[in-house]
Write an enzyme that holds these catalytic residues in place. Structure first.
Site, PDB file in Angstrom:
ATOM      1  N   ALA A   1     -13.007 -19.519   1.742  1.00 38.48           N
ATOM      2  CA  ALA A   1     -12.075 -17.551   1.025  1.00 38.48           C
ATOM      3  C   ALA A   1     -10.094 -17.897   1.348  1.00 38.48           C
ATOM      4  CB  ALA A   1     -12.802 -17.095   1.190  1.00 38.48           C
TER       5      ALA A   1
ATOM      6  N   GLY B   1      -6.747 -21.850  -0.898  1.00 38.82           N
ATOM      7  CA  GLY B   1      -5.780 -21.905  -2.140  1.00 38.82           C
ATOM      8  C   GLY B   1      -6.392 -22.905  -2.639  1.00 38.82           C
TER       9      GLY B   1
ATOM     10  N   SER C   1      -8.198 -23.179  -5.383  1.00 37.65           N
ATOM     11  CA  SER C   1      -7.646 -22.467  -6.867  1.00 37.65           C
ATOM     12  C   SER C   1      -6.260 -22.934  -7.479  1.00 37.65           C
ATOM     13  CB  SER C   1      -8.416 -21.164  -6.562  1.00 37.65           C
ATOM     14  OG  SER C   1      -9.398 -20.764  -7.030  1.00 37.65           O
TER      15      SER C   1
ATOM     16  N   THR D   1     -16.649 -19.281 -14.078  1.00 35.95           N
ATOM     17  CA  THR D   1     -17.965 -19.695 -14.173  1.00 35.95           C
ATOM     18  C   THR D   1     -18.262 -18.000 -13.655  1.00 35.95           C
ATOM     19  OG1 THR D   1     -18.109 -20.622 -12.129  1.00 35.95           O
ATOM     20  CG2 THR D   1     -18.560 -21.780 -14.212  1.00 35.95           C
TER      21      THR D   1
ATOM     22  N   HIS E   1      -5.374 -14.149 -10.997  1.00 34.45           N
ATOM     23  CA  HIS E   1      -5.813 -16.021 -12.520  1.00 34.45           C
ATOM     24  C   HIS E   1      -5.091 -16.126 -13.045  1.00 34.45           C
ATOM     25  CE1 HIS E   1      -8.646 -18.109  -9.122  1.00 34.45           C
ATOM     26  NE2 HIS E   1      -8.849 -16.951  -8.506  1.00 34.45           N
ATOM     27  N   ARG E   2      -5.551 -15.114 -14.396  1.00 33.85           N
ATOM     28  CA  ARG E   2      -5.116 -15.443 -15.300  1.00 33.85           C
ATOM     29  C   ARG E   2      -3.384 -15.060 -15.353  1.00 33.85           C
ATOM     30  NH1 ARG E   2      -9.323 -10.815 -18.776  1.00 33.85           N
ATOM     31  NH2 ARG E   2     -11.306 -12.539 -18.895  1.00 33.85           N
TER      32      ARG E   2
ATOM     33  N   ASP F   1     -13.520 -23.395 -12.681  1.00 31.45           N
ATOM     34  CA  ASP F   1     -13.723 -22.099 -11.571  1.00 31.45           C
ATOM     35  C   ASP F   1     -14.547 -21.302 -11.027  1.00 31.45           C
ATOM     36  OD1 ASP F   1     -12.531 -21.322  -8.971  1.00 31.45           O
ATOM     37  OD2 ASP F   1     -10.685 -20.589  -9.499  1.00 31.45           O
TER      38      ASP F   1
END
Length: 401
Positions: free
Chosen positions: A230, A233, A235, A253, A270-271, A302
């Site tokens: 967790a 890094g 992603s 997902t 994330h976006r 991801d």
């Protein structure tokens, strides 16, 4: 065409004077870089930088034969005395073409940031593109053909490389060399690893390149698995590996989880990191995407750990009776189907998954079941990948590739 990189660093060089950061402290030997300047066929100099004469001498060249000096930076460069015998540096206006008596042709390209980019065509027809730091071409027309060599700020402006790939200016045989490298670029082997994932490379100051030598172009791995705990890094690493490619399909997902504000905040973060040209698909149905040969866009998945949660929900894996009564077999079939799809895919794939087997043993049977099944899934998926990375504290450890 012969091209010598008299420097490969940012305008301030590397290490930067009086900078205490770790990157500057470690920039020694081949990792030390002067401001980027390029000598082409001993007759054309792109950017006159401090120490250019000595840099050329160290590389076994002289600037005595230079007939044209062109500037690329948004300013006229640092206060540098023009060495005796060199012509006065000039800038070609955007869109204009300059013909040299040596047979070279130089065309100035408009950029989306201050400065000038140059396309240089040699007497033999070989074409090179050189871009200043922090800039990308603006309003690109469809390329006549891919360049043989591109010199660009890969670390600072990865989207510039994505744009060039999108319009065909960079192809599989284009040698992409990263320049303008400063203390924001990772040092040593880590820089080489990151650039190789983008199909690019870095070279030391003083390197002479035989333009058109395809054997030096790194091969981009087709399948990569990025593991980590967790907030490790993982992603960010996965996204970085594809940021120089256009039209990436980001496969989320995890879904939206309506009503979960904390999850919505994670998804939003994330976006915001992703390039605007990327598409997003929120689905756990991965096999059709992996098998889709009509869409050449790379896939960023991801993540596999959330896919496994969905798959275990579908087979009732959280209930001991359902698990023993066919759930385990059904999950094995789902995992086998996904692994087979990864094995057969022709698309570039970067997948993210959690590494959870090294922490506290879960207190419940269902928690231990999930931990075990994720370990099995990660191992099976990794077996089909050319590259496997483990991210710890933001640092990438290469397990394969």
């Amino acid at each position: 065409m012969e091209l010598t990189l008299l420097g490969t660093g940012a305008p301030e060089g590397l290490p930067r004077p009086d900078c205490p950061c770790a990157a500057c402290a470690g920039a020694l030997g081949a990792d030390a870089r002067g401001a980027t300047a390029v000598l082409i066929d001993k007759v054309l100099l792109l950017d006159l930088t401090p120490g250019a004469v000595f840099a050329a001498a160290r590389a076994g060249h002289s600037l005595a034969g230079v007939r044209q000096v062109l500037l690329t930076h948004p300013h006229d460069g640092p206060a540098v005395e023009v060495p005796a015998g060199l012509p006065q540096p000039v800038r070609v206006p955007d869109g204009r073409e300059l013909a040299l008596i040596s047979g070279h042709r130089v065309r100035a390209l408009a950029l989306d940031a201050p400065g000038t980019g140059y396309e240089v065509t040699g007497p033999d027809g070989v074409r090179v593109l050189y871009l200043p730091p922090g800039a990308a071409p603006a309003g690109l027309d469809p390329a006549r053909a891919a360049y043989e060599l591109v010199l660009t700020d890969v670390v600072g402006r990865p989207d510039a490389l994505a744009r060039l790939r999108a319009n065909g200016a960079v192809g599989p045989t284009t040698d992409v060399v990263a320049v303008h490298l400063g203390h924001d670029a990772p040092p040593g082997a880590e820089l080489a690893r990151r650039l190789a994932a983008a199909g690019a490379r870095a070279v030391p100051d003083g390197t002479t390149l035989d333009v058109g030598a395809y054997e030096d172009v790194p091969d981009v791995p087709r399948r990569t698995l990025v593991l980590g705990g967790a907030r490790s890094g993982k992603s960010v690493e996965a996204e970085r590996r594809l940021e120089t490619f256009p039209d990436v399909l980001y496969v989320a997902t995890g879904g939206t989880r309506g009503g979960d504000a904390e999850w919505a905040q994670r998804v939003g973060a994330h976006r915001e990191r992703r390039p605007g040209s990327w598409r997003t698909a929120e689905t756990c149905d991965l096999e059709p995407l992996l098998a889709d040969a009509s869409d050449p866009a790379p896939l960023l998945i991801d993540c596999l750990s959330l896919w496994l949660t969905y798959a275990m929900d579908e087979v009732g894996a959280w209930d001991d009776a359902e698990w023993a009564g066919g759930g385990e077999k059904a999950l094995r079939e789902k995992v086998a189907g996904l692994v087979a799809a990864v094995r057969c895919t022709r698309r570039t794939v970067v997948a993210v998954s959690n590494e959870v087997g090294s922490g506290i043993v879960p207190a419940t049977a269902s928690g231990r079941r999930y931990r075990d099944e994720l370990g099995r899934l990660n191992a099976a998926f990794a077996a089909e990948c050319e590259h496997v990375l483990l991210i710890v504290a933001g640092q990438a450890l290469t397990l394969r590739g």
